[in-house]
Motif scaffolding. Sequence first.
Motif, short mmCIF file in Angstrom:
data_model
loop_
_atom_site.label_atom_id
_atom_site.label_comp_id
_atom_site.label_asym_id
_atom_site.label_seq_id
_atom_site.Cartn_x
_atom_site.Cartn_y
_atom_site.Cartn_z
N THR A 43 0.69 3.63 11.39
CA THR A 43 -0.53 2.97 11.56
C THR A 43 -0.13 1.38 11.31
O THR A 43 0.16 0.63 12.34
CB THR A 43 -1.57 3.48 11.59
OG1 THR A 43 -2.41 4.95 11.93
CG2 THR A 43 -2.73 2.24 12.87
N ILE A 44 -0.15 1.24 10.12
CA ILE A 44 0.21 -0.23 9.73
C ILE A 44 1.77 -0.93 10.03
O ILE A 44 1.60 -1.76 10.59
CB ILE A 44 -0.29 -0.61 8.31
CG1 ILE A 44 -1.91 -0.24 7.88
CG2 ILE A 44 0.41 -1.79 7.89
CD1 ILE A 44 -2.66 -1.17 8.25
N GLY A 45 2.27 0.42 10.51
CA GLY A 45 3.78 -0.45 10.46
C GLY A 45 4.12 -0.31 11.97
O GLY A 45 4.80 -1.02 12.40
N THR B 6 0.69 -1.05 -0.18
CA THR B 6 0.13 -0.19 -0.50
C THR B 6 0.91 1.39 -0.23
O THR B 6 -0.03 2.21 -0.14
CB THR B 6 -1.21 0.15 1.50
OG1 THR B 6 -0.23 0.31 2.44
CG2 THR B 6 -2.02 -0.99 0.86
N PHE B 7 1.83 1.38 -0.19
CA PHE B 7 2.76 2.49 -0.60
C PHE B 7 2.78 3.18 -1.34
O PHE B 7 2.19 3.13 -2.67
CB PHE B 7 4.54 2.16 -0.84
CG PHE B 7 5.55 1.41 -0.09
CD1 PHE B 7 5.96 3.11 0.84
CD2 PHE B 7 5.45 0.58 1.31
CE1 PHE B 7 7.60 3.41 1.93
CE2 PHE B 7 6.60 1.01 1.95
CZ PHE B 7 7.13 1.69 2.28
N GLY B 8 2.06 4.47 -1.42
CA GLY B 8 1.54 5.78 -1.68
C GLY B 8 0.24 5.46 -2.24
O GLY B 8 -0.68 5.90 -2.81
N LYS B 9 -0.08 4.12 -1.65
CA LYS B 9 -1.61 3.94 -1.97
C LYS B 9 -3.06 4.81 -0.91
O LYS B 9 -4.08 3.94 -1.20
CB LYS B 9 -1.83 2.69 -2.24
CG LYS B 9 -0.94 2.08 -3.84
CD LYS B 9 -1.35 0.54 -4.11
CE LYS B 9 -0.81 0.34 -5.41
NZ LYS B 9 -0.43 -1.17 -5.20
N MET B 10 -2.63 4.98 0.40
CA MET B 10 -3.45 5.17 1.36
C MET B 10 -2.81 6.12 2.07
O MET B 10 -1.61 6.81 1.87
CB MET B 10 -3.33 4.39 2.50
CG MET B 10 -2.45 3.67 3.39
SD MET B 10 -2.02 2.49 4.26
CE MET B 10 -3.54 1.04 4.21
#
Length: 586
Positions: free
Chosen positions: A133-135, A122-126
Motif C-alpha cells: 500500500t505504501i508503494g 520498512t522492508f521486512g518490518k511490516m
Amino acid sequence: MNYPVWYVPTVGGGILIALVAIVHVFVSHFAVGGGLYLVMAERKAIREKSADIMAFVKKHTKFFMLLTMVFGGLTGVAIWFVISLIHPAATSLLIHTFVFGWATEWVFFLVEIVALFVYFYTFGKMDDRTHQTIGWIYFGAAWMSLFLINGIIDFMLTPGTWISNNNFWSGFFNPTFWPSLFFRSFMSFMLAGCYGFLTATFLEDEATRHRMIRYSGVWALVSLLLSIPAGWWYLMVLPSPAAKLVSGASPTIKRAIMTGAFSLAALAGVLIALILLNPKARTRGLIVLVMVSAMGYMGAFEWTREAARRPYVVNEVMYSNGILAKDIERINQEGFLKNAKWVQHKEITEANQLEAGRELFLHQCFACHSVGGFNNDIVSRTKNMSFGAMRKYLATIHDKRYFMPPFVGNDAELKALAAYLTAGLHKKPLTDDGAAAGDRGKLLYEENCAACHSADSIKPKMAGWDLSKVRKSLDTLPTLNPAMPDYTAPPADKDAMAGYLFSLNNPGAAAPAAGNAGAKLFEDNCAPCHSMKQLKPKMTGWTREQTRSALDKLSALNAAMPDYDGTEAEKDALADYMVQQTGGAK
C-alpha cells in the motif's frame, strides 16, 4: 528585455538548459515508472514466494531512492536555477500563470519523498499488504506529479484558448495534454524496465538474474510499443507551424527525429534479442546499449518538443528571447533600447553603435546563439555576410527562417546589430555593397592578408596571372601554400579582392564590378545558410535550366528551405551566377 542577461558566450543559455533538463527528464520519468515497477516486482516475489526476487527488489529500491530522490532532487533544483537565470521572463510567466498548479505538484512531491523512505526502510518490518500500500501511495503521488507538470510543460507548446481567455484550466488542459500524458506515462514505464535491466545484471544468482532480466525486458518492450501510437497522436495534434518544423523545416529537429528513429529501432531490436535469444546473450554490454538507446529515444522526443516551439518559448505568446508577441508593434515604433531595462545605451550614436549592437545581440539573439561555441555559433553563421547583406537579412529574418524570432526595434537599432555582427565580430567594413571593387578589395586584403603578406611581397609572385587565375586562387589558397587557411568570404568579397590583386601588376586595367547581380542576390538570400563551396559538389553537372527550375521550387527540394520570392529577372540572374560558380553547363 526586462531582465539582465547571464552571459556565457561559448556555451550559450539554450545548451545549459538542455543539458540539465534532459538529465532530469531521464531521472524524473524513472521516478514515476519505477514506482509501479517496484510494486509489481514485489508482487511477483510474494506470489512466487521468492526470497531472491524480494532481495533484488529491496536492492533496486535503494538504487531507485538514491537516483530519484537525491540526484533527481538536485537536478530538479538545477532546472529552476538555470531557467531563472537564462529565461527569467518565461519562468515568471509560468509561475504567475500556474502558481497553484506548482504548489499542488510540490505537495505530491513531498508525499513521494515520505512514502519512498517509508517503503525502503520498512522492508521486512511490516506485513506485505501494508508495505505494498505504501508503494502504491508512492506511485500515485509520482504519477500525479507527472500529470501536473505535463499540463504546464505542454502549455508552452500549445497554449490553446488560454491566449484569448487567460483561464488556468484552458492553459492546463491544452491541445497536447492527453497525448503527451499517455506518451510520457508509457515512456516512464519503459525507462523503469531499462533500469531494471541494469540492476538485474548485478545479481549473483544466475537463475534469478535471468528471470528478472526477462521480466524487465517484457515490461520495457510492451511499454515501448504502447508509446509509439501515443507519440503519433501527439504529432497529429500539433499546430500547423510546429508540425511543419517537425516534418523537416527545421534542420535541428530533423536530426533529432533521425536520432530518435534509430534509437527506437535499436531499443526494440535489442529488447527482443534480450528476451528471445540465448540467456548467455544477456550481457552487461547489451544492457548498456539498451540504456543508451532508451535515453536517445527519450532525448530525441524532448529535443523535438522544445525545438517545435521555435521561435517561441511559449508558443504564440513569448518569443525565445523573452519578448512578448503583443509588444512587438509598440517596440518597433518606440525602439527596443528605450524599452529595455538592463542596457547601458538608450540611444544609438556613431560612437556607441557597436556596443549598442552588442547589447541588442545579448537581448535578442543570445538566447539561442553562442559566441564561438559549439551550439548555434553566431560567429561561424555570420562570417559569409557583409554589412549590407546582414541589414537586409535581419529585416526579413522571421520570414526567411520562421523558427527565428523577428528583429524587434527601429531602423537605427537594426543597423547597430548588423554592424556588431559584421564589423564587431568579423572586423568587416561598414560600407555600402556598391563600393568600388578596387577600394573595397584593398580593404579586404588589409583585413585578411596584410598581417602575413605585404602588397609588395605578393606582387611579383602574381606577375603574369590573368584575372580569372587570381580569382580562382582565392578558392584554393591551401593548395598554393598549406600554411594558408581557406578564405571563406562571400563570392562578392572574393571578386573585389581579386580585382585589387590583379591591379597590382596591371594598374591601367579597369577594375571589375564589386560583384554581378547574381552574386549579390546569392549573398543576400543564400549565403546565410549555404556557401558556394558546399553547393558546388551538389550541383556538379547541373544545366542552367535545371538550376533555374530549382529556384521555383526550393521547399520541394528541401523542406528546410523557404521558397525564393524574387522576380523572374532576379531568378535568371541568380541561376546564371550559380551555374558560373559551380561549373554547370549553359
